[in-house]
Motif scaffolding. Structure first.
Motif, PDB file in Angstrom:
ATOM      1  N   ILE A  90       0.849  -1.208   0.000  1.00 48.73           N
ATOM      2  CA  ILE A  90       0.000   0.000   0.000  1.00 48.73           C
ATOM      3  C   ILE A  90       0.879   1.251   0.000  1.00 48.73           C
ATOM      4  O   ILE A  90       0.625   2.212  -0.756  1.00 48.73           O
ATOM      5  N   HIS A  91       1.933   1.238   0.821  1.00 47.07           N
ATOM      6  CA  HIS A  91       2.827   2.413   0.885  1.00 47.07           C
ATOM      7  C   HIS A  91       3.498   2.666  -0.457  1.00 47.07           C
ATOM      8  O   HIS A  91       3.674   3.812  -0.874  1.00 47.07           O
ATOM      9  N   LEU A  92       3.894   1.586  -1.126  1.00 48.54           N
ATOM     10  CA  LEU A  92       4.558   1.738  -2.433  1.00 48.54           C
ATOM     11  C   LEU A  92       3.566   2.205  -3.495  1.00 48.54           C
ATOM     12  O   LEU A  92       3.879   3.062  -4.321  1.00 48.54           O
ATOM     13  N   ALA A  93       2.350   1.641  -3.444  1.00 52.25           N
ATOM     14  CA  ALA A  93       1.325   2.062  -4.413  1.00 52.25           C
ATOM     15  C   ALA A  93       1.010   3.540  -4.222  1.00 52.25           C
ATOM     16  O   ALA A  93       0.890   4.307  -5.192  1.00 52.25           O
ATOM     17  N   ARG A  94       0.916   3.953  -2.953  1.00 53.15           N
ATOM     18  CA  ARG A  94       0.626   5.375  -2.671  1.00 53.15           C
ATOM     19  C   ARG A  94       1.782   6.246  -3.159  1.00 53.15           C
ATOM     20  O   ARG A  94       1.561   7.303  -3.757  1.00 53.15           O
ATOM     21  N   ALA A  95       3.013   5.790  -2.914  1.00 55.22           N
ATOM     22  CA  ALA A  95       4.183   6.558  -3.350  1.00 55.22           C
ATOM     23  C   ALA A  95       4.169   6.755  -4.870  1.00 55.22           C
ATOM     24  O   ALA A  95       4.425   7.844  -5.373  1.00 55.22           O
ATOM     25  N   ARG A  96       3.844   5.669  -5.606  1.00 52.25           N
ATOM     26  CA  ARG A  96       3.809   5.777  -7.074  1.00 52.25           C
ATOM     27  C   ARG A  96       2.775   6.799  -7.509  1.00 52.25           C
ATOM     28  O   ARG A  96       3.000   7.591  -8.423  1.00 52.25           O
ATOM     29  N   LEU A  97       1.600   6.746  -6.853  1.00 46.13           N
ATOM     30  CA  LEU A  97       0.525   7.685  -7.211  1.00 46.13           C
ATOM     31  C   LEU A  97       0.959   9.127  -6.917  1.00 46.13           C
ATOM     32  O   LEU A  97       0.780  10.025  -7.747  1.00 46.13           O
ATOM     33  N   LEU A  98       1.553   9.344  -5.737  1.00 43.17           N
ATOM     34  CA  LEU A  98       1.965  10.707  -5.370  1.00 43.17           C
ATOM     35  C   LEU A  98       3.069  11.195  -6.303  1.00 43.17           C
ATOM     36  O   LEU A  98       3.046  12.346  -6.758  1.00 43.17           O
ATOM     37  N   GLU A  99       4.009  10.302  -6.614  1.00 41.32           N
ATOM     38  CA  GLU A  99       5.125  10.707  -7.479  1.00 41.32           C
ATOM     39  C   GLU A  99       4.665  10.986  -8.903  1.00 41.32           C
ATOM     40  O   GLU A  99       5.307  11.729  -9.632  1.00 41.32           O
ATOM     41  N   SER A 100       3.545  10.377  -9.282  1.00 45.62           N
ATOM     42  CA  SER A 100       3.065  10.659 -10.642  1.00 45.62           C
ATOM     43  C   SER A 100       2.052  11.817 -10.642  1.00 45.62           C
ATOM     44  O   SER A 100       1.363  12.037 -11.631  1.00 45.62           O
ATOM     45  N   GLY A 101       1.979  12.535  -9.515  1.00 41.13           N
ATOM     46  CA  GLY A 101       1.219  13.783  -9.519  1.00 41.13           C
ATOM     47  C   GLY A 101      -0.137  13.733  -8.847  1.00 41.13           C
ATOM     48  O   GLY A 101      -0.824  14.753  -8.783  1.00 41.13           O
ATOM     49  N   SER A 102      -0.561  12.562  -8.339  1.00 35.62           N
ATOM     50  CA  SER A 102      -1.848  12.504  -7.629  1.00 35.62           C
ATOM     51  C   SER A 102      -1.755  13.274  -6.319  1.00 35.62           C
ATOM     52  O   SER A 102      -0.706  13.294  -5.681  1.00 35.62           O
ATOM     53  N   SER A 103      -2.869  13.842  -5.922  1.00 36.97           N
ATOM     54  CA  SER A 103      -2.942  14.394  -4.569  1.00 36.97           C
ATOM     55  C   SER A 103      -3.091  13.222  -3.596  1.00 36.97           C
ATOM     56  O   SER A 103      -3.451  12.104  -4.007  1.00 36.97           O
ATOM     57  N   LEU A 104      -2.850  13.496  -2.304  1.00 34.95           N
ATOM     58  CA  LEU A 104      -3.052  12.427  -1.307  1.00 34.95           C
ATOM     59  C   LEU A 104      -4.524  12.002  -1.274  1.00 34.95           C
ATOM     60  O   LEU A 104      -4.831  10.816  -1.108  1.00 34.95           O
ATOM     61  N   THR A 105      -5.424  12.960  -1.476  1.00 35.86           N
ATOM     62  CA  THR A 105      -6.854  12.636  -1.497  1.00 35.86           C
ATOM     63  C   THR A 105      -7.164  11.679  -2.653  1.00 35.86           C
ATOM     64  O   THR A 105      -7.863  10.662  -2.468  1.00 35.86           O
ATOM     65  N   ALA A 106      -6.639  11.991  -3.836  1.00 43.06           N
ATOM     66  CA  ALA A 106      -6.903  11.138  -5.004  1.00 43.06           C
ATOM     67  C   ALA A 106      -6.244   9.775  -4.828  1.00 43.06           C
ATOM     68  O   ALA A 106      -6.834   8.735  -5.169  1.00 43.06           O
ATOM     69  N   ALA A 107      -5.025   9.766  -4.290  1.00 39.97           N
ATOM     70  CA  ALA A 107      -4.326   8.491  -4.088  1.00 39.97           C
ATOM     71  C   ALA A 107      -5.092   7.620  -3.087  1.00 39.97           C
ATOM     72  O   ALA A 107      -5.247   6.408  -3.292  1.00 39.97           O
ATOM     73  N   THR A 108      -5.596   8.249  -2.023  1.00 40.80           N
ATOM     74  CA  THR A 108      -6.345   7.508  -1.003  1.00 40.80           C
ATOM     75  C   THR A 108      -7.631   6.939  -1.604  1.00 40.80           C
ATOM     76  O   THR A 108      -7.998   5.780  -1.356  1.00 40.80           O
ATOM     77  N   SER A 109      -8.297   7.749  -2.413  1.00 39.20           N
ATOM     78  CA  SER A 109      -9.536   7.309  -3.038  1.00 39.20           C
ATOM     79  C   SER A 109      -9.287   6.129  -3.991  1.00 39.20           C
ATOM     80  O   SER A 109     -10.051   5.153  -4.019  1.00 39.20           O
ATOM     81  N   ALA A 110      -8.187   6.218  -4.746  1.00 39.84           N
ATOM     82  CA  ALA A 110      -7.862   5.133  -5.687  1.00 39.84           C
ATOM     83  C   ALA A 110      -7.548   3.838  -4.934  1.00 39.84           C
ATOM     84  O   ALA A 110      -8.022   2.751  -5.312  1.00 39.84           O
ATOM     85  N   ILE A 111      -6.784   3.958  -3.862  1.00 47.90           N
ATOM     86  CA  ILE A 111      -6.420   2.758  -3.091  1.00 47.90           C
ATOM     87  C   ILE A 111      -7.668   2.196  -2.402  1.00 47.90           C
ATOM     88  O   ILE A 111      -7.889   0.975  -2.383  1.00 47.90           O
ATOM     89  N   ALA A 112      -8.490   3.100  -1.856  1.00 47.77           N
ATOM     90  CA  ALA A 112      -9.718   2.660  -1.179  1.00 47.77           C
ATOM     91  C   ALA A 112     -10.597   1.863  -2.142  1.00 47.77           C
ATOM     92  O   ALA A 112     -11.148   0.815  -1.781  1.00 47.77           O
ATOM     93  N   ALA A 113     -10.714   2.345  -3.376  1.00 46.23           N
ATOM     94  CA  ALA A 113     -11.556   1.644  -4.360  1.00 46.23           C
ATOM     95  C   ALA A 113     -10.999   0.248  -4.625  1.00 46.23           C
ATOM     96  O   ALA A 113     -11.746  -0.738  -4.686  1.00 46.23           O
TER      97      ALA A 113
END
Ligand code: GDP
Length: 306
Positions: A96-119
Motif C-alpha cells: 500500500i505504501h509503495l502504491a501510494r508513493a507511485r501515485l503521489l510521485e506521478s502527480g496525484s494528490s493524497l486525497t486522489a491516491a487515497t480514493s484510488a487505493i480505497a476503491a
C-alpha cells in the motif's frame, strides 16, 4: 452522512462498532496525516492506512496498525542488509505504501491516491486525508526536534518532551472534500483519539473549525483522570501546556463541540458533559458506545442515515 475526525486507534475502535449500525456508504472519516512519513521508497500514512484496513476488513485489531496476518519478510531482509527501517512494515502493508508513493510521485494528490487505493481495497466509506499538503507533528526534546514517528516508534516515547510544533508552521488548508464532508454531515463525531497528535492537526487545518461551527459536533474524551486509555497523550498534553485529562481536551476543542462525552469512570467534571462507558475492549463494547452515540445524535435532532 456522519463524519468522523480520526487518528489511528481510538476512533477506529469506535468505527469498528459503528459499522454494525451505520452503513459504510453513509460514513465519512477525516483522517490525521501529520504522522505521515516517507520510508524506503514508500509513503506511510499510518492513520489513513488503519482506517482503510478497518473498512476493508483486513486491519490487525490486536495492534490497531497493519494488516492482520501480514508477514515481515521484506522488513527483515532490509534490516539484515543494514537498511534503517525503524518502523516494522508488513509486506502487504508495504505494498500500500509503495502504491501510494507511485501515485503521489506521478502527480496525484493524497486525497486522489487515497480514493484510488480505497476503491481497490473495496472500501465503501469515504476516507479523506485532512489536507493534501505535507505536514508533520514535531516534538521538541532535550536533543532537539524529532518527527513524532522518531519519538514514538524509534525512541519508544522514552525521551522527555519539551514542546510540540508542526512543520510547516503555517497551518495547511483542509481539502475542499473535507470541508464539504463536514458541512454536509448530519453530525460530526470527534472520536476518542489523541487530542494533540490526531485531532489538533485536523482542527488546525484552515477552514475546519469554521465548518464545524455550522454542524452538531460530539466529542469523546480519550482520558480517564489524568491518564489516556493508551498511548502518549498525557505527556503530549503537558508538552503543549494543556491539562492532561478531559477538562484539557474539552478546552482544546473549544466551542466547536456541542456535546462532550466523558467515560463513566472519569473523576474529572466537564460542565455539561454526557457520561458513557467509552472503554472499547472489543467489538461488543464498540457497538454499545456507537449505539449510545447514535441516540445522542437523535436527541440533538440529527437525522441518522442508517
Ligand atoms: P494513534 O493515531 O494511534 O495515536 O491513535 P488515536 O489518536 O486515534 O487514538 C489514541 C487515543 O485513543 C489515546 O489517547 C487513547 O487514550 C484513546 N483510546 C484508545 N482506546 C480507547 C478506548 O477504548 N476508549 C477511549 N475513551 N479512548 C481510547
Amino acid at each position: 452522512m456522519i463524519t468522523f475526525l480520526s487518528g489511528g486507534t481510538g476512533t477506529p475502535k469506535l468505527l469498528l462498532g459503528m459499522r454494525d449500525l451505520l452503513s459504510d456508504a453513509m460514513t465519512t472519516v477525516v483522517v490525521n496525516t501529520a504522522e505521515d512519513i516517507w520510508m524506503n521508497g514508500g509513503h506511510i500514512s499510518p492513520d489513513v492506512d488503519t482506517v482503510l484496513y478497518l473498512f476493508a476488513g483486513t486491519l490487525n485489531t490486536a495492534t490497531w496498525w497493519g494488516v492482520a496476518g501480514d508477514t515481515f519478510s521484506t522488513h527483515e531482509a532490509l534490516i539484515r542488509l543494514g537498511t534503517d527501517e525503524y518502523i516494522a512494515i508488513g509486506d502487504r502493508d508495504r505494498a500500500i505504501h509503495l502504491a501510494r508513493a507511485r501515485l503521489l510521485e506521478s502527480g496525484s494528490s493524497l486525497t486522489a491516491a487515497t480514493s484510488a487505493i480505497a476503491a481497490r481495497l473495496g472500501v465503501r466509506a469515504q476516507v479523506l486525508p485532512m489536507t493534501d499538503e505535507a505536514v508533520a507533528t514535531m516534538v521538541t526534546t532535550p536533543d532537539g526536534p524529532l518527527h513524532f514517528q522518531e519519538y514514538w516508534v524509534r525512541q519508544k516515547g522514552s525521551v522527555p518532551l519539551l514542546g510540540v510544533s508542526w512543520t510547516p508552521i503555517e497551518p495547511p488548508p483542509a481539502t475542499p472534500e473535507v470541508l464539504a464532508a463536514i458541512r454536509g454531515a448530519d453530525a460530526v463525531i470527534i472520536g476518542p483519539s489523541n487530542p494533540v497528535t490526531s485531532i489538533l492537526p485536523i482542527l488546525r487545518c484552515r477552514g475546519v473549525r469554521e465548518a464545524l461551527a455550522e454542524r452538531p459536533v460530539i466529542a469523546i474524551s480519550p482520558f480517564i483522570g489524568d491518564a489516556p486509555v493508551s498511548g502518549p497523550a498525557g505527556a503530549l498534553m503537558r508538552a503543549i501546556g494543556a491539562e492532561p485529562g478531559s477538562l484539557g481536551t474539552a478546552a482544546l476543542y473549544g466551542e466547536t463541540v456541542r456535546l462532550f462525552v466523558q467515560d463513566i469512570r472519569d473523576p474529572a467534571q466537564v460542565p455539561g458533559s454526557v457520561r458513557l462507558d467509552t472503554i472499547m475492549k472489543g467489538r461488543e463494547e464498540s457497538r454499545a458506545l456507537a449505539h449510545a452515540l447514535l441516540g445522542l445524535m437523535r436527541d440533538l435532532g440529527c437525522a441518522i442515515p442508517i
